[in-house]
Design a protein around this motif. Sequence first.
Motif, mmCIF file in Angstrom:
data_model
loop_
_atom_site.group_PDB
_atom_site.id
_atom_site.type_symbol
_atom_site.label_atom_id
_atom_site.label_comp_id
_atom_site.label_asym_id
_atom_site.label_seq_id
_atom_site.Cartn_x
_atom_site.Cartn_y
_atom_site.Cartn_z
ATOM 1 N N ASP A 159 0.818 -1.223 0.000
ATOM 2 C CA ASP A 159 0.000 0.000 0.000
ATOM 3 C C ASP A 159 0.848 1.268 0.000
ATOM 4 O O ASP A 159 0.300 2.372 -0.074
ATOM 5 C CB ASP A 159 -0.915 0.022 1.226
ATOM 6 C CG ASP A 159 -1.982 -1.061 1.168
ATOM 7 O OD1 ASP A 159 -2.340 -1.483 0.050
ATOM 8 O OD2 ASP A 159 -2.451 -1.494 2.242
ATOM 9 N N GLU A 160 2.166 1.121 0.118
ATOM 10 C CA GLU A 160 3.039 2.292 0.190
ATOM 11 C C GLU A 160 3.696 2.579 -1.151
ATOM 12 O O GLU A 160 3.999 1.677 -1.931
ATOM 13 C CB GLU A 160 4.125 2.095 1.254
ATOM 14 C CG GLU A 160 3.641 2.258 2.667
ATOM 15 C CD GLU A 160 4.783 2.466 3.637
ATOM 16 O OE1 GLU A 160 4.570 3.191 4.633
ATOM 17 O OE2 GLU A 160 5.878 1.919 3.407
ATOM 18 N N TRP A 161 3.921 3.870 -1.372
ATOM 19 C CA TRP A 161 4.603 4.348 -2.569
ATOM 20 C C TRP A 161 5.845 5.129 -2.138
ATOM 21 O O TRP A 161 5.852 5.762 -1.080
ATOM 22 C CB TRP A 161 3.694 5.272 -3.378
ATOM 23 C CG TRP A 161 2.472 4.608 -3.930
ATOM 24 C CD1 TRP A 161 1.349 4.245 -3.243
ATOM 25 C CD2 TRP A 161 2.249 4.238 -5.289
ATOM 26 N NE1 TRP A 161 0.440 3.677 -4.094
ATOM 27 C CE2 TRP A 161 0.961 3.661 -5.360
ATOM 28 C CE3 TRP A 161 3.000 4.358 -6.460
ATOM 29 C CZ2 TRP A 161 0.415 3.186 -6.546
ATOM 30 C CZ3 TRP A 161 2.453 3.894 -7.653
ATOM 31 C CH2 TRP A 161 1.187 3.311 -7.693
ATOM 32 N N VAL A 162 6.872 5.091 -2.962
ATOM 33 C CA VAL A 162 8.076 5.893 -2.742
ATOM 34 C C VAL A 162 8.300 6.773 -3.966
ATOM 35 O O VAL A 162 8.310 6.273 -5.100
ATOM 36 C CB VAL A 162 9.321 5.012 -2.490
ATOM 37 C CG1 VAL A 162 10.578 5.875 -2.403
ATOM 38 C CG2 VAL A 162 9.146 4.202 -1.209
ATOM 39 N N MET A 163 8.457 8.054 -3.725
ATOM 40 C CA MET A 163 8.795 9.008 -4.784
ATOM 41 C C MET A 163 10.311 9.115 -4.879
ATOM 42 O O MET A 163 10.995 9.299 -3.866
ATOM 43 C CB MET A 163 8.207 10.380 -4.472
ATOM 44 C CG MET A 163 8.618 11.484 -5.438
ATOM 45 S SD MET A 163 7.696 11.441 -6.985
ATOM 46 C CE MET A 163 6.170 12.268 -6.460
#
Length: 273
Positions: A159-163
């Motif tokens: 569920d996590e995103w990294v920019m």
Amino acid sequence: MSDDFDLNAYLRRIGYHPTPAVDVQTLRGLAVAHVAALPFENLNPWLGMPVLLSVDALERKLVQGGRGGYCFEQNGLFAAALRAIGFEVQTLIARVLWNRPEDAITAQTHMLLQITLDGESWLADVGFGALALAGALRLQPDIEQPTALEPFRLLQHGDEWVMQGCVRGAWLPLYRFDLRPHPPIDYEVANHYVSTHPQSHFVNLLIVDRTASDRRLSLCDREFTVRRLGAEPERRTLRSVAELRHVLESEFLLRLPDEDALDRRLEALPEGD
């Protein structure tokens, strides 16, 4: 369009002249114009002044007052402008990873925006200081996405995103976030922490950034840096209050606050090497 937000004043402030529409071209064009005109800056917390997040306060400071601000202010104002045009906008909150390991546990102290357009999700972020997003990204993982300057990409872990941003050939993490909506109080609490906590770098360091069409400008205390793609950073130390004021006004386009404390704080900045 909304009558509660002075959209015309905002568009004049950022120098955006096309008629805005609810489309990707407008979204990207507004982001590019916004980061070029409205500097990222922390003068209020650095001077012990409050940082207010109501739309009225943001309009008074950033639009009418000739000032900039940091992420909660920049993206708060940008969200209000997008909504006034007719965009569907959701605010998100992130944990900053810049200059930290990608698995670091940091506080949720950064705001970014999710925009839904014709059934597709986009991200905008005009408030990440030295690496502000001059454009908008599709919410899609594992693809390099060009902007007006560096390319960016998104990684997804559950569920996590990294920019990430590509800086001089290296992919560096900016922050980690998820897509859960957050009520305004979450941003108020985070804003209070970063603007008043004695260990916050926004309280202790003078930090100013602006993203022009062909370069990024940064000031950290007395060190002024210009970064252009494909070139070594150009750095110089600003020795006097007059030099500091000149760069703040001419390079960062700031209308400086009329505060007696400003010159005293500028004079007291550490000299460095």
